[in-house]
Design an enzyme around this catalytic site. Structure first.
Site, PDB file in Angstrom:
ATOM      1  N   GLY D  11       0.816  -1.205   0.000  1.00 59.87           N
ATOM      2  CA  GLY D  11       0.000   0.000   0.000  1.00 59.87           C
ATOM      3  C   GLY D  11       0.852   1.258   0.000  1.00 59.87           C
ATOM      4  O   GLY D  11       2.069   1.210   0.225  1.00 59.87           O
ATOM      5  N   GLY D  15       6.431   1.790   2.433  1.00 58.90           N
ATOM      6  CA  GLY D  15       7.889   1.780   2.417  1.00 58.90           C
ATOM      7  C   GLY D  15       8.516   1.086   1.217  1.00 58.90           C
ATOM      8  O   GLY D  15       9.720   0.816   1.220  1.00 58.90           O
ATOM      9  N   ASP D  37       4.550   4.919  -9.490  1.00 49.66           N
ATOM     10  CA  ASP D  37       4.826   6.356  -9.497  1.00 49.66           C
ATOM     11  C   ASP D  37       5.412   6.804 -10.837  1.00 49.66           C
ATOM     12  O   ASP D  37       5.097   7.889 -11.322  1.00 49.66           O
ATOM     13  CB  ASP D  37       5.804   6.726  -8.374  1.00 49.66           C
ATOM     14  CG  ASP D  37       5.135   6.707  -7.009  1.00 49.66           C
ATOM     15  OD1 ASP D  37       3.910   6.492  -6.939  1.00 49.66           O
ATOM     16  OD2 ASP D  37       5.843   6.904  -6.009  1.00 49.66           O
TER      17      ASP D  37
END
Lengths: 181, 181, 181, 181
Positions: D11, D15, D37
């Site tokens: 999620g 990290g 991303d």
């Protein structure tokens, strides 16, 4: 008298900025977060030098050493005075600092903030853990975390200390917030 | 008396920050660059709201309208006072501002900077060109450039104006630097 | 046959990324924007070296020279192949590239993109203007713009060329979009 | 056969990216780090929408819900195919992913990576801790961490799982590296 300025001092990658953002969330009322990073970004490129020689400004060597020269010290003094003036004008401020000069750096802030209710907070993190986080974040010169982990606390006195080695930023923020008064 | 503070006022994507960085390069001696963006970054998330309702802080609506509430105005007043204090303490500062309130915003800065040698600079850019650059930079809410292009100059008085529509940031900076004295 | 890949080649700070973002806005349907910056960010830190010696990866010298070694070339080859595969799988892509090796770099892309409808676009900007914009943006090693302005176009052939020296990114994007077919 | 692709699934604010950067440091040879991303940044703004309605692209609601539409799914499929092609061309890749569709998302990657040696890694973090870190990092929509903490692991099968709740990114990276073979 409730603190109006919270000074967080700790080495690079010790978790100060994360604590500052959590403090902004858990503290009642608006608090500004300002610090070394704000000042470094405001500097002219000529005072922000990479490579070995710091010269006049602030230099970030390949091995993580940070050195500062007289021109940096001059603008820093004005910066510190201005942040203190913001507090005197009524702003509540979390200052996120790296006392490269240890006790000497603290005295500069103490003089500027004289008369204001300040909470001095040491942000510790074991050097090896901070060095790992420096690699994980990926946006800092390798070596800064280890070089600064102990250095920045030399001779500095605190109202309280937090240690991010095994404690989350949010939990550190709650501990600090409970002491703001 | 040579200016010690340069206030650049212009709409979003008019090119103020680029001019500020060029000024830091062409002006002799170190100048700090501070501005609205610095303050907005220092705000707690609760005062930096997206969506239509600004509420208490600063709100960025989907159509590019920016609205500010009383809590934002309060910290902004302290911020302005602090930047002025930095200048009084000897720092030379390029202030990169968006006068959302036009002449009213300028008066806030004038009061704070009273007595200091200030160069007031209007940074113009045709709305259509600024809107194109807003898309090209890709990191701003679409519509801010067009919404602010004229708004921020209403009733504001300048020592000089530059127009980035057809002039490079560096050339604007040289024009401004020639007037610093 | 309408182009499915647009390759923008130009030196650092010539305005490629801004044109790419404008193209994403003016072209019908979704286009991905990928490029050298995407690859460099994906690299391990050990291959992204500052300082004079490039060694095995990609090195950014203090004077703006960029040099690349065999390890960088190897991952770059895989990267180029993968971007081509995305296009073959149906994606439309704006590739934002810096042909440090001029015609040699173009051939690498030509081989990978063989059979796909490609629009080759040269993005020019006068070296002095690009150097000024490099200072204005403030996030690039000084000197890259000047070092690359001509270098990257050596021997490269284009379907069309745009020049950002006196033309806005959005206008360049419209010119390019008109040629996509 | 040593893994050539490491897929990290977890999620938001669990990290993953920190582990990916640590992996790039501890693994021998160069590994690229690519992920959700990277794709989201490559999207046109029209497919990256804030607010409640995802529409065609990827939408980030104020409460942290992320929803995706058909246009996003189409470019994502091409993206996944391209990343797989990079691996087939010889690149070693750490894929940093958020399986919003759980097992369904994994199948998309499994199909694309078929035949390649892949190490599937689940990156867990207790929702409350991830939510605190989301506040501490300050650059994500509040609520994403909590909304995704369990969701992304539904029905997904792993070669190994790490949990960042009480384990540093670097230590997780070493555990993963030991399994790369």
């Amino acid at each position: 008298m409730p603190a109006q300025v919270i000074v967080l001092n700790g080495g690079s990658s010790s978790g100060k900025s994360g604590i500052a953002r959590c403090l902004q969330t858990v503290l009642p009322g608006p608090w500004l977060a300002l610090g070394t990073d704000t000042l470094v970004e405001a500097l002219p490129p000529a005072l922000r030098t990479a490579g070995d020689a710091a010269g006049d400004g602030i230099g970030f060597a390949d091995d993580g050493e940070v050195s500062v020269g007289p021109a940096f010290r001059a603008v820093e003094a004005a910066w510190i005075g201005g942040v203190a003036a913001m507090a005197r004008a009524g702003a509540r401020i979390v200052v996120d600092e790296v006392f490269l000069g240890g006790a000497h750096s603290q005295r500069r802030w103490q003089r500027a903030l004289g008369g204001l209710p300040v909470l001095w907070v040491g942000v510790r993190c074991e050097a090896a853990v901070a060095a790992g986080r420096e690699i994980a974040r990926g946006d800092r010169t390798a070596g800064m975390a280890a070089a600064q982990a102990d250095l920045v606390h030399r001779g500095v006195t605190y109202d309280l200390e937090v240690d991010t080695t095994r404690t989350e930023a949010m939990e550190c923020a709650r501990t600090i917030a409970a002491r703001v008064g």
